[in-house]
Motif scaffolding. Structure first.
Motif, short mmCIF file in Angstrom:
data_model
loop_
_atom_site.label_atom_id
_atom_site.label_comp_id
_atom_site.label_asym_id
_atom_site.label_seq_id
_atom_site.Cartn_x
_atom_site.Cartn_y
_atom_site.Cartn_z
N ILE A 48 0.89 -1.17 0.00
CA ILE A 48 0.00 0.00 0.00
C ILE A 48 0.92 1.21 0.00
O ILE A 48 1.60 1.49 1.00
CB ILE A 48 -0.92 0.05 1.25
N GLY A 49 0.98 1.88 -1.12
CA GLY A 49 1.95 2.95 -1.29
C GLY A 49 3.13 2.44 -2.09
O GLY A 49 3.86 1.53 -1.63
N HIS A 74 -4.30 4.87 -8.61
CA HIS A 74 -4.28 4.99 -10.08
C HIS A 74 -3.29 3.96 -10.61
O HIS A 74 -2.19 4.33 -11.07
CB HIS A 74 -3.86 6.39 -10.49
N PHE A 172 12.06 0.12 8.55
CA PHE A 172 12.55 0.91 7.41
C PHE A 172 12.18 2.39 7.49
O PHE A 172 12.36 3.12 6.52
CB PHE A 172 12.02 0.36 6.07
N1 LIG Z 1 10.94 8.60 0.82
C1 LIG Z 1 11.72 8.09 1.76
O1 LIG Z 1 12.96 8.09 1.59
C2 LIG Z 1 11.13 7.49 3.02
C3 LIG Z 1 11.95 6.80 3.90
C4 LIG Z 1 11.39 6.19 5.04
C5 LIG Z 1 10.03 6.31 5.29
N2 LIG Z 1 9.26 7.01 4.42
C6 LIG Z 1 7.84 7.13 4.72
O2 LIG Z 1 7.14 6.36 3.76
C7 LIG Z 1 5.88 6.97 3.46
C8 LIG Z 1 5.80 7.22 1.96
O3 LIG Z 1 6.82 8.13 1.58
P1 LIG Z 1 7.24 8.30 0.05
O4 LIG Z 1 8.40 9.20 0.07
O5 LIG Z 1 7.34 6.97 -0.62
O6 LIG Z 1 5.97 9.08 -0.50
P2 LIG Z 1 5.49 9.24 -2.02
O7 LIG Z 1 6.62 9.03 -2.96
O8 LIG Z 1 4.74 10.53 -2.07
O9 LIG Z 1 4.45 8.02 -2.20
C9 LIG Z 1 3.28 7.99 -1.44
C10 LIG Z 1 2.49 6.75 -1.81
O10 LIG Z 1 1.40 6.66 -0.92
C11 LIG Z 1 0.23 6.36 -1.67
N3 LIG Z 1 -0.93 6.88 -1.00
C12 LIG Z 1 -1.15 8.14 -0.56
N4 LIG Z 1 -2.36 8.23 0.02
C13 LIG Z 1 -2.93 7.00 -0.07
C14 LIG Z 1 -4.16 6.45 0.35
N5 LIG Z 1 -5.08 7.21 0.99
N6 LIG Z 1 -4.42 5.15 0.09
C15 LIG Z 1 -3.50 4.40 -0.54
N7 LIG Z 1 -2.30 4.85 -0.97
C16 LIG Z 1 -2.02 6.15 -0.72
C17 LIG Z 1 0.45 7.02 -3.02
O11 LIG Z 1 -0.33 6.30 -3.95
P3 LIG Z 1 -1.22 6.97 -5.11
O12 LIG Z 1 -0.55 6.58 -6.37
O13 LIG Z 1 -2.54 6.33 -4.93
O14 LIG Z 1 -1.23 8.47 -4.89
C18 LIG Z 1 1.94 6.78 -3.23
O15 LIG Z 1 2.19 5.52 -3.79
C19 LIG Z 1 5.84 8.26 4.28
O16 LIG Z 1 5.13 8.06 5.48
C20 LIG Z 1 7.31 8.54 4.56
O17 LIG Z 1 7.49 9.33 5.73
C21 LIG Z 1 9.77 7.60 3.29
#
Ligand SMILES: NC(=O)c1ccc[n+]([C@@H]2O[C@H](COP(=O)([O-])OP(=O)(O)OC[C@H]3O[C@@H](n4cnc5c(N)ncnc54)[C@H](OP(=O)(O)O)[C@@H]3O)[C@@H](O)[C@H]2O)c1
Length: 252
Positions: A48-49, A74, A172
């Motif tokens: 999920i995500g 999407h 992670f």
């Molecule tokens: N980026 C990093 O390096 C990193 C490292 C450690 C932890 N994190 C944590 O991991 C999480 C994601 O970060 P990210 O950087 O990967 O963000 P991102 O690139 O913006 O991706 C967010 C993802 O979440 C999905 N999403 C958002 N709202 C949703 C909902 N209501 N239901 C289902 N899916 C939903 C989006 O899917 P859609 O296609 O449907 O919009 C997208 O696939 C955050 O909490 C962040 O703090 C990130």
């Protein structure tokens, strides 16, 4: 390394093995992270995500031989990502990814967690393991949400409240997406992944998956310690397993 020719039978054996090993796994906290329980058999993983972090973790799990369904609201937008990962990767809706996975990883902005809990908590409670990679971040999710999470004892306990019955592990959370690919199986000592959870079997399965993608899991405690698994705490960033154990020993 997981094999890619597993069957439903193999998966069931794996989960049973993980369950029996779990008793041993928590005989002592430091030993728990070294319990090798689930290795060698593919587990179906639903993401999920599938953004930066979810995409990187999904790719690493595919590379380790696990079938992975990446999801989006999407799913057509995941075509390129999935196409580049080979036959073990699929794209689907959130519902489909949850249905698909023996294990589900939640990698979304923390503000989405409440809605995910409302819509999917019952389905997620049936999974062997739910890994919560999501972090409450003020600049993205709002200061009010971060305050509310803190008041509940941090992200570990807050996620557990939103996903009642889920076999939850936080992992992670403070390793950046670029580092997931760069540091997996790196030479010169594995990077540690601090994890927190209360469910012995879930911890054992999560630990095995983490090892399979080339990191060393280090159990720092129960979900109450999940509050330290966010960027900006002493455990944030990258550390060796020994450093994580030292830092964790000093946390209340
Ligand atoms: N980026 C990093 O390096 C990193 C490292 C450690 C932890 N994190 C944590 O991991 C999480 C994601 O970060 P990210 O950087 O990967 O963000 P991102 O690139 O913006 O991706 C967010 C993802 O979440 C999905 N999403 C958002 N709202 C949703 C909902 N209501 N239901 C289902 N899916 C939903 C989006 O899917 P859609 O296609 O449907 O919009 C997208 O696939 C955050 O909490 C962040 O703090 C990130």
């Amino acid at each position: 390394m997981a094999k890619s020719d597993g069957t439903e039978h193999n998966r069931r054996e794996l989960l049973q093995a993980a369950a029996s090993s779990a008793l041993l796994a928590l005989a002592a906290w430091p030993l728990a992270a070294r319990a090798q329980t689930a290795g060698g058999t593919p587990l179906k993983i639903g993401m999920i995500g599938s953004g930066r972090e979810g995409g990187a973790l999904g790719a690493a799990l595919v590379k380790a031989g696990h079938p992975v369904m990446l999801s989006s609201r999407h799913p057509e937008e995941l075509k390129n990502l999935v196409g580049g990962l080979g036959p073990l990767a699929k794209a689907g809706t959130v519902d489909q990814a949850i249905e698909f996975g023996d294990v589900v990883m939640i990698v979304v902005p923390y503000g989405a967690m409440q809605q995910i809990g409302r819509d999917y908590a019952a389905a997620l409670a049936k999974k062997t393991l739910v890994i919560d990679v999501s972090n409450p971040i003020a600049r993205r999710d709002g200061a009010d949400l971060v305050k509310a999470v803190d008041e509940q004892g941090g992200a570990g306990l807050a996620t557990a409240k939103m996903l009642p019955g889920a076999h939850l592990v936080r992992a992670f959370n403070a390793i950046g997406s670029a580092k997931i690919a760069a540091d997996a199986h790196r030479a010169g000592g594995l990077v540690g992944v601090p994890i927190a959870g209360d469910d012995t079997n879930a911890i054992a399965v999560a630990s095995s998956l983490i090892r399979e993608i080339g990191f060393e899991p280090v159990l720092i405690g129960g979900l109450a310690k999940g509050k330290y698994l966010v960027p900006g705490t002493p455990l944030g960033g990258e550390h060796s397993p020994a450093e994580i154990r030292t830092i964790a020993a000093g946390l209340s």
